[in-house]
Design a protein around this motif. Structure first.
Motif, short mmCIF file in Angstrom:
data_model
loop_
_atom_site.label_atom_id
_atom_site.label_comp_id
_atom_site.label_asym_id
_atom_site.label_seq_id
_atom_site.Cartn_x
_atom_site.Cartn_y
_atom_site.Cartn_z
N PHE A 1 32.97 30.44 44.56
CA PHE A 1 33.54 31.23 43.48
C PHE A 1 35.05 31.39 43.69
O PHE A 1 35.84 31.23 42.75
CB PHE A 1 32.88 32.60 43.41
CG PHE A 1 33.52 33.53 42.42
CD1 PHE A 1 33.11 33.53 41.09
CD2 PHE A 1 34.53 34.40 42.81
CE1 PHE A 1 33.71 34.37 40.16
CE2 PHE A 1 35.12 35.25 41.90
CZ PHE A 1 34.72 35.24 40.57
N ALA A 2 35.45 31.72 44.93
CA ALA A 2 36.86 31.90 45.23
C ALA A 2 37.65 30.62 45.03
O ALA A 2 38.75 30.62 44.46
CB ALA A 2 37.03 32.43 46.64
N LEU A 3 37.10 29.50 45.50
CA LEU A 3 37.77 28.21 45.31
C LEU A 3 37.92 27.90 43.82
O LEU A 3 38.98 27.47 43.36
CB LEU A 3 36.99 27.09 46.00
CG LEU A 3 37.11 26.99 47.51
CD1 LEU A 3 36.14 25.93 48.04
CD2 LEU A 3 38.54 26.63 47.93
N GLY A 4 36.83 28.10 43.07
CA GLY A 4 36.88 27.84 41.63
C GLY A 4 37.89 28.73 40.93
O GLY A 4 38.65 28.27 40.07
N ALA A 5 37.91 30.02 41.32
CA ALA A 5 38.86 30.95 40.70
C ALA A 5 40.29 30.56 41.00
O ALA A 5 41.17 30.65 40.13
CB ALA A 5 38.58 32.36 41.19
N ALA B 1 40.73 31.01 35.15
CA ALA B 1 41.49 30.50 34.01
C ALA B 1 41.62 31.56 32.93
O ALA B 1 42.69 31.73 32.32
CB ALA B 1 40.83 29.25 33.45
N GLY B 2 40.53 32.28 32.69
CA GLY B 2 40.54 33.28 31.63
C GLY B 2 41.51 34.42 31.87
O GLY B 2 42.05 35.00 30.91
N PHE B 3 41.74 34.74 33.13
CA PHE B 3 42.67 35.82 33.45
C PHE B 3 44.02 35.60 32.80
O PHE B 3 44.62 36.52 32.22
CB PHE B 3 42.82 35.94 34.97
CG PHE B 3 43.81 36.99 35.40
CD1 PHE B 3 43.44 38.31 35.52
CD2 PHE B 3 45.13 36.64 35.68
CE1 PHE B 3 44.36 39.28 35.90
CE2 PHE B 3 46.05 37.60 36.07
CZ PHE B 3 45.66 38.93 36.17
N PHE B 4 44.54 34.38 32.87
CA PHE B 4 45.87 34.11 32.33
C PHE B 4 45.85 33.93 30.81
O PHE B 4 46.88 34.08 30.16
CB PHE B 4 46.48 32.88 33.03
CG PHE B 4 46.80 33.16 34.46
CD1 PHE B 4 48.00 33.74 34.81
CD2 PHE B 4 45.89 32.87 35.46
CE1 PHE B 4 48.31 34.02 36.14
CE2 PHE B 4 46.18 33.15 36.79
CZ PHE B 4 47.39 33.73 37.13
N VAL B 5 44.68 33.64 30.27
CA VAL B 5 44.56 33.53 28.82
C VAL B 5 44.71 34.90 28.16
O VAL B 5 45.26 35.02 27.06
CB VAL B 5 43.21 32.88 28.44
CG1 VAL B 5 42.99 32.93 26.94
CG2 VAL B 5 43.15 31.44 28.95
N VAL B 6 44.24 35.95 28.83
CA VAL B 6 44.21 37.28 28.21
C VAL B 6 45.47 38.10 28.47
O VAL B 6 45.59 39.22 27.96
CB VAL B 6 42.97 38.08 28.65
CG1 VAL B 6 41.70 37.33 28.31
CG2 VAL B 6 43.02 38.42 30.13
N VAL B 7 46.42 37.59 29.24
CA VAL B 7 47.61 38.39 29.58
C VAL B 7 48.39 38.77 28.33
O VAL B 7 48.66 39.95 28.07
CB VAL B 7 48.50 37.65 30.60
CG1 VAL B 7 49.84 38.39 30.76
CG2 VAL B 7 47.81 37.55 31.95
N LEU B 8 48.81 37.78 27.55
CA LEU B 8 49.61 38.08 26.36
C LEU B 8 48.84 38.91 25.33
O LEU B 8 49.40 39.87 24.77
CB LEU B 8 50.16 36.80 25.74
CG LEU B 8 51.36 36.19 26.46
CD1 LEU B 8 51.76 34.87 25.82
CD2 LEU B 8 52.54 37.14 26.50
N PRO B 9 47.57 38.60 25.03
CA PRO B 9 46.82 39.49 24.13
C PRO B 9 46.74 40.92 24.64
O PRO B 9 46.79 41.87 23.86
CB PRO B 9 45.43 38.83 24.07
CG PRO B 9 45.69 37.39 24.31
CD PRO B 9 46.80 37.37 25.33
N SER B 10 46.63 41.10 25.96
CA SER B 10 46.59 42.45 26.52
C SER B 10 47.91 43.17 26.30
O SER B 10 47.94 44.38 25.99
CB SER B 10 46.27 42.39 28.02
OG SER B 10 45.00 41.83 28.24
N LEU B 11 49.01 42.46 26.46
CA LEU B 11 50.33 43.07 26.22
C LEU B 11 50.53 43.37 24.74
O LEU B 11 51.16 44.37 24.38
CB LEU B 11 51.43 42.14 26.73
CG LEU B 11 51.45 41.90 28.24
CD1 LEU B 11 52.58 40.96 28.61
CD2 LEU B 11 51.57 43.21 29.00
#
Length: 201
Positions: free
Chosen positions: A95-99, A162-172
């Motif tokens: 999981f960590a490697l994939g993340a 990957a999803g973490f960085f997808v949601v950054v701008l929508p969160s802002l």
């Protein structure tokens, strides 16, 4: 150390090599540190102000530093330690490697290459993203045995990383809607960065 060497032997083709384990781990830590430093101190930085400007949101600098610099750096270091050395024992290394792989590729594409291509320049951290891509490719090849042995966990890690960085701008953007005191002039695509980005203390 014995557990880390056994884990390294199982997930890679390098055997129980302490020097290689430490070298790969140190390289991953160094790549993260370099990229985080560039995002913090690079041209037009810090990155949280650039991101905030795109959606018209002034993130407090203390919060931006904790989230974008300190927190993200420590999180990526933890993923490398878990994935490469198998420590701590209660998180699946695959999981960590994939993340970590998903985060490297998504951060490169979403946070840097895409925004730069859309005209949001300068983009602090862009120059170190080739190292992110090279590391991700290296991990896919070097640790394919560990990824394949627990593919379900690895796949979940890739998606979440990957999803973490997808949601950054929508969160802002959501913060822009919900917190009036954070609202600022938006950075127009292809235009100059708003003055408040540099003027804010």
């Amino acid at each position: 150390m014995d557990h880390a060497l056994n884990h390294f032997d199982q997930i890679s083709g390098f055997g129980r090599s302490a020097p290689l384990l430490l070298l790969i781990l140190a390289a991953s830590f160094a790549i993260t540190a370099l990229h985080s430093f560039q995002e913090w101190k690079g041209a037009g930085g810090p990155l949280w102000r650039n991101f905030g400007a795109i959606v018209g949101t002034k993130i407090p600098d203390w919060l931006g530093f904790l989230g974008f610099t300190a927190g993200l750096t420590l999180g990526l270091w933890a993923l490398a330690l878990i994935g490469i050395a198998g420590l701590p024992l209660w998180i699946p290394p695959a999981f960590a490697l994939g993340a970590l792989i998903g985060a490297r590729l998504s951060d490169t594409l979403i946070s840097h290459v895409l925004l730069n291509a859309l005209g949001y320049r300068p983009n602090p951290g862009l120059s170190s993203t080739p190292l992110y891509v090279l590391e991700a490719l290296f991990m896919i090849v070097a640790f394919r045995a560990g990824l394949a042995a627990d593919w379900a966990s690895a796949k979940c890690g890739i998606i979440l990383g990957a999803g973490f960085f997808v949601v950054v701008l929508p969160s802002l953007w959501l913060a822009h809607l919900l917190i009036p005191g954070w609202r600022r002039e938006r950075w127009q695509r292809g235009g100059a960065m708003p003055a408040w980005v540099a003027d804010e203390p």
